[in-house]
Design a protein around this motif. Structure first.
Motif, PDB file in Angstrom:
ATOM      1  N   VAL A   1       0.830  -1.131   0.003  1.00  0.00           N
ATOM      2  CA  VAL A   1      -0.053   0.129   0.047  1.00  0.00           C
ATOM      3  C   VAL A   1       0.918   1.152  -0.023  1.00  0.00           C
ATOM      4  CG1 VAL A   1      -1.844   1.368   1.454  1.00  0.00           C
ATOM      5  CG2 VAL A   1      -1.770  -1.114   1.244  1.00  0.00           C
ATOM      6  N   LEU A   2       0.530   2.266  -0.966  1.00  0.00           N
ATOM      7  CA  LEU A   2       1.530   3.351  -0.916  1.00  0.00           C
ATOM      8  C   LEU A   2       0.607   4.630   0.120  1.00  0.00           C
ATOM      9  CD1 LEU A   2       2.014   3.553  -4.792  1.00  0.00           C
ATOM     10  CD2 LEU A   2       3.403   2.451  -3.265  1.00  0.00           C
ATOM     11  N   LEU A   3       1.809   5.118   0.907  1.00  0.00           N
ATOM     12  CA  LEU A   3       1.021   6.073   1.819  1.00  0.00           C
ATOM     13  C   LEU A   3       1.914   7.437   1.722  1.00  0.00           C
ATOM     14  CD1 LEU A   3       1.608   3.990   4.835  1.00  0.00           C
ATOM     15  CD2 LEU A   3      -0.445   4.274   3.544  1.00  0.00           C
ATOM     16  N   ASP A   4       1.198   8.511   2.088  1.00  0.00           N
ATOM     17  CA  ASP A   4       1.719   9.920   1.744  1.00  0.00           C
ATOM     18  C   ASP A   4       2.851  10.376   2.685  1.00  0.00           C
ATOM     19  OD1 ASP A   4       0.311  10.113   4.192  1.00  0.00           O
ATOM     20  OD2 ASP A   4      -1.141  11.590   3.526  1.00  0.00           O
ATOM     21  N   GLY A   5       3.315   9.473   3.646  1.00  0.00           N
ATOM     22  CA  GLY A   5       4.325  10.033   4.754  1.00  0.00           C
ATOM     23  C   GLY A   5       3.732  10.152   6.007  1.00  0.00           C
ATOM     24  N   ASP A   6       2.490  10.343   6.088  1.00  0.00           N
ATOM     25  CA  ASP A   6       1.860  10.660   7.372  1.00  0.00           C
ATOM     26  C   ASP A   6       0.437   9.644   7.424  1.00  0.00           C
ATOM     27  OD1 ASP A   6       1.483  12.065   9.775  1.00  0.00           O
ATOM     28  OD2 ASP A   6      -0.223  13.420   8.806  1.00  0.00           O
ATOM     29  N   SER A   7       0.842   8.307   7.148  1.00  0.00           N
ATOM     30  CA  SER A   7      -0.173   7.311   7.132  1.00  0.00           C
ATOM     31  C   SER A   7      -1.439   7.362   6.182  1.00  0.00           C
ATOM     32  CB  SER A   7      -0.744   6.951   8.690  1.00  0.00           C
ATOM     33  OG  SER A   7       0.619   6.678   9.560  1.00  0.00           O
TER      34      SER A   7
END
Length: 183
Positions: free
Chosen positions: A48-54
């Motif tokens: 799953v790809l996240l934005d750096g802040d979950s």
């Protein structure tokens, strides 16, 4: 690749992940059941790809399927280096670009037929029963794999719709029954 942007897979608890509120992609119960069947068969193959802040950028359906299977931790990759505009655009591009791919019909038919001949459960491929029947050139059920010294019973269930069939298939496979789809 720039070392500042090298990707790392990190396992995170599902409860920590936040779906993107403006995700325009929808996931039916049938598709979530198919994704869950795929996760059971193949395991995690696409973090799953996240934005750096979950926050989830890509993988909303996989997260829903993992929840359905009772998973607690899943593999993720942070894409914190993307700007807000890039993250929002990638949510759309990730889904749309996959839709634009095509199929080599001859190779697809050959591959599905070979998998059927190997006794592989074709239901986890994501194709409808009608599509599989068309690819196999028959409306009959794909060949069942033979089990040695195993007593087997066949139950035929007539469903009112393909949606009902997919739901029942998902429920039965979760209970570890060997199920085959027919149209």
């Amino acid at each position: 690749m720039d070392t500042a942007h090298q990707l790392s897979i990190v396992y995170r608890y599902i409860e920590q992940l936040v779906p993107y509120a403006r995700n325009a992609r929808t996931h039916s119960d049938e598709q979530i059941a198919q994704l869950a069947a795929s996760l059971r068969e193949f395991g995690w193959t696409n973090p799953v790809l996240l934005d750096g802040d979950s926050g989830i950028i890509a993988g909303h359906g996989r997260v829903l399927a993992a929840r359905k299977l009772g998973m607690h931790q899943i593999p993720t990759i942070d894409l914190a280096h993307l700007s807000e505009a890039q993250r929002r655009a990638y949510v759309l591009a990730d889904n749309k670009l996959a839709e634009r791919a095509g199929w080599d019909a001859e190779l697809l038919e050959l591959e599905v037929a070979d998998l059927s001949g190997m006794g592989f459960e074709l239901g986890v491929l994501g194709f409808t029963t009608n599509e599989l029947a068309s690819l196999l050139g028959t409306a009959e059920e794909p060949a069942l794999s033979a089990a040695v010294n195993e007593e087997r019973f066949l139950v035929l269930v007539d469903c009112g719709s393909e949606h009902e069939q997919a739901k029942l298939f998902g429920e039965m496979t979760e209970r570890k029954y060997v199920c085959k789809l027919m149209s």
